[in-house]
Enzyme design. Sequence first.
Site: not given
Length: 329
Positions: A84, A172, A200, A240
């Site tokens: 993001t 991640y 995540k 998240v």
Amino acid sequence: MTTARPTPPSPSPAPTRSAAQSAARSPAPSSAPAPRPAPVFGRALCAMITPFTGTGALDRDGARLLADRLVSAGCDGLVLSGTTGESPTTSDAEKAELVAAVREAVGDRASIVAGVGTSDTRHTVELARAAEKAGADGVLVVSPYYSRPPQDALEAHFREVADTSGLPVMLYDIPGRTGTRIEPDTMLRLAEHPRIVAVKDCSYDFLGAQKVLSRTELAYYAGCEEHHLALYAVGGAGYVSTVANVVPDRLRCVLDAFDAGDTSRAARLQHQAMELVEAMMASGLPGTVTAKGLLGDLGLPAGPVRAPLRPADRETVDGLRAAYERLMA
């Protein structure tokens, strides 16, 4: 260095930098409702956009303003320079400057996790060291993309970053973007490393996530908006979230209701947010594009996206604004 996990305050503000790096997690009590042990970086984390000026430069003032707003509205932590945050198109210097600016804005009110993942192990290590120097509490490390290393090489990559950085590591797992899954068995081995403390999860493998949750102390964060409550209900750490850029308080309320034992209200709040979630995350546009489009329309720091991304058109922004206003009504 062994990283431990903090005990939650109530209501739970973000852990301080020292707590995020050094406190210990205790087993969850069997009765409900009961306080959960606080995850290392807090529960409600925002995958923050990277604000740019009208000319496309890093907007440090905008980043400070947005970070302060997010933390004041209930975010325990901010994840910077992730997907993001447009990490593929920001420079190493900009990443470090962003961490420093956000740390200045939020102080010890929230944890800061800096995205440092690249397709190059050596470069990832350099970014992790720079993030630590700039004031981050932890690093987000994505699977090396495009090269698609096998699991033994993937494990070695994460271990090298954890060995050479002084910060806690959040893995991640987003195979849809990287091309490589962090397999559950690999997660189980990586969980033995004292500085690998969190995940995540964007794997869309709920069974695999529960396998790791049941056998490790890793703090599992939902990286997919529709999984926030479901993963939390089976022992996840929180989320998240990209959507938290615009409605941080509304997402936080879902976790608060669940922790209070009002699971029906938690589900209702989750359902109420789904129209905006779908508009932002399932429209065919990256969440960065929709988040920046809506933030800009609300008069909040955002700025343009960097190429190859393109800004949301007026029709899209109008639809986002309408979904936002219905949620906030």
